[in-house]
Design a protein around this motif. Structure first.
Motif, PDB file in Angstrom:
ATOM      1  N   ALA A  73      53.581  31.251  42.383  1.00  0.00           N
ATOM      2  CA  ALA A  73      52.546  32.288  42.368  1.00  0.00           C
ATOM      3  C   ALA A  73      53.158  33.668  42.146  1.00  0.00           C
ATOM      4  CB  ALA A  73      51.758  32.257  43.672  1.00  0.00           C
ATOM      5  N   ILE A  74      54.303  33.928  42.760  1.00  0.00           N
ATOM      6  CA  ILE A  74      54.985  35.211  42.570  1.00  0.00           C
ATOM      7  C   ILE A  74      55.380  35.380  41.106  1.00  0.00           C
ATOM      8  CG2 ILE A  74      57.083  36.513  43.114  1.00  0.00           C
ATOM      9  CD1 ILE A  74      56.961  35.223  45.928  1.00  0.00           C
ATOM     10  N   ALA A  75      56.003  34.325  40.544  1.00  0.00           N
ATOM     11  CA  ALA A  75      56.450  34.409  39.153  1.00  0.00           C
ATOM     12  C   ALA A  75      55.273  34.624  38.206  1.00  0.00           C
ATOM     13  CB  ALA A  75      57.217  33.141  38.787  1.00  0.00           C
ATOM     14  N   ASN A 108      49.731  37.168  35.108  1.00  0.00           N
ATOM     15  CA  ASN A 108      48.704  36.145  35.342  1.00  0.00           C
ATOM     16  C   ASN A 108      48.111  36.310  36.733  1.00  0.00           C
ATOM     17  OD1 ASN A 108      49.205  34.871  32.786  1.00  0.00           O
ATOM     18  ND2 ASN A 108      51.076  34.018  33.685  1.00  0.00           N
ATOM     19  N   TRP A 109      47.016  35.606  36.970  1.00  0.00           N
ATOM     20  CA  TRP A 109      46.340  35.684  38.276  1.00  0.00           C
ATOM     21  C   TRP A 109      45.841  34.279  38.621  1.00  0.00           C
ATOM     22  CZ3 TRP A 109      47.049  39.598  41.321  1.00  0.00           C
ATOM     23  CH2 TRP A 109      46.227  39.776  42.443  1.00  0.00           C
ATOM     24  N   PRO A 110      46.784  33.362  38.935  1.00  0.00           N
ATOM     25  CA  PRO A 110      46.406  31.952  39.092  1.00  0.00           C
ATOM     26  C   PRO A 110      45.604  31.703  40.366  1.00  0.00           C
ATOM     27  CG  PRO A 110      48.697  32.277  39.709  1.00  0.00           C
ATOM     28  CD  PRO A 110      48.225  33.588  39.149  1.00  0.00           C
ATOM     29  N   ARG A 111      44.726  30.703  40.289  1.00  0.00           N
ATOM     30  CA  ARG A 111      44.011  30.226  41.485  1.00  0.00           C
ATOM     31  C   ARG A 111      44.792  29.029  42.019  1.00  0.00           C
ATOM     32  NH1 ARG A 111      38.876  31.993  42.213  1.00  0.00           N
ATOM     33  NH2 ARG A 111      38.260  30.066  43.250  1.00  0.00           N
TER      34      ARG A 111
END
Length: 322
Positions: A130-132, A138-141
């Motif tokens: 998530a950090i990467a 990006n803004w992953p769920r």
């Protein structure tokens, strides 16, 4: 009483005194000369052989302290391990030479326990990914697990296992533990269920290794062991890399029987580039950093210093191993 000012001490532990300079001042004020490991890494046998000549005391990191090195130790009286493990020390030859070996039990227990739980949290919530992704715009769920309500198996219920159990119970985990010599009173006090290893493996969402490296534990985590683990569970190892068969663990993850692993230790450190676990995204790897905290290094430093000086003064150390 022996004159400490006539004595030389070798310090190979690279983090000695880094967060508490008082350790360096205290040691240098009491003995004649202190020799430090300037390489920034553990000493191999040949390197140690060159440094140990003429040395009376040795505050040792995770160096290779074998017979070949100790044959050059013409004055050595004590090997004060800066840590717990002594599997890199030839204890039989040290005993034959009359060299006292000590360690620092419990000094890093909290730090290693915290690291074990950190790896569980990173496995349960894909924090590194998530950090990467966020840094790349990006803004992953991202979905994950809570530790709350999960079952964690601790294989080894010594000081580190007990410290981990207390913290995991605070996460509202069900904690199962195996140890050949368990502390039943402590387990009852904190609400840990003691059980056999074969009974624990199929029950747990996380299995965390806290066993010492012994002939009977070397390669313990093999294909048969992994097949008994709960489908979709995770393995965490902050103990010794030699407990795990890397190829078997990689196979169990590739087949999706295991969801992943968190590993702070390897049999060969650093692991070679062709280690099959390094290429698996489901595996979190860290560079044997569990004990590298201010609290752990300070406690290890003072305990090792006290053990070393006690022997050099002609007394008995607090934590003898051999």
């Amino acid at each position: 009483m022996p004159d400490l000012k006539q004595m030389r001490v070798l310090v190979s532990a690279t983090s000695y005194g880094k967060s508490d300079p008082g350790l360096i001042r205290d040691l240098e004020s009491q003995v004649g000369q202190v020799i430090y490991n300037q390489t920034g890494k553990p000493l191999k046998s040949a390197d140690l052989a060159k440094m140990v000549e003429g040395v009376d005391g040795f505050i040792a990191g995770v160096d290779v302290i074998d017979r070949a090195a100790l044959e050059h130790a013409d004055r050595l009286k004590v090997i004060a391990r800066y840590g717990v493990g002594v599997d890199n020390v030839d204890l039989a030859y040290a005993r034959e030479r009359g060299i006292v070996v000590t360690n620092t039990p419990g000094a890093n227990s909290v730090s290693v326990a915290e690291m074990s739980i950190a790896l569980m949290l990173d496995l349960a919530r894909p924090i590194p990914d998530a950090i990467a992704a966020t840094r790349q715009g990006n803004w992953p769920r991202s979905n994950g697990w809570t530790l709350e309500g999960k079952t964690v198996g601790l294989l080894g219920f010594g000081a580190i296992g007990r410290a981990a159990a207390v913290r995991l119970r605070a996460f509202d985990c069900r904690v199962l533990a195996y140890d050949p010599y368990p502390d039943r009173a402590f387990a009852d006090k904190v609400g840990v269920e003691l059980a056999g290893m074969d009974a624990i493996l199929p029950e747990c969402d996380f299995v965390s290794l806290h066993l010492p490296l012994l002939p009977e534990t070397r390669g313990l985590v093999n294909a048969g062991f992994l097949a008994k683990m709960k489908a979709g569970s995770y393995l965490v190892n902050t103990a010794r890399g030699e407990l795990v068969n890397d190829a078997d663990l990689a196979d169990a993850i590739r087949s999706r029987h295991l969801a992943g692993a968190g590993l702070d230790v390897f049999a060969v450190e650093p692991p070679p580039a062709d280690n099959p676990l390094l290429s698996l995204p489901q595996v979190i790897v860290t560079p044997h950093m569990s004990a590298h905290t201010d609290g752990a290094t300070n406690r290890m430093g003072w305990m090792a210093l006290e053990n070393c000086l006690a022997v050099l003064r002609g007394g008995k150390p607090t934590h003898p191993v051999a």
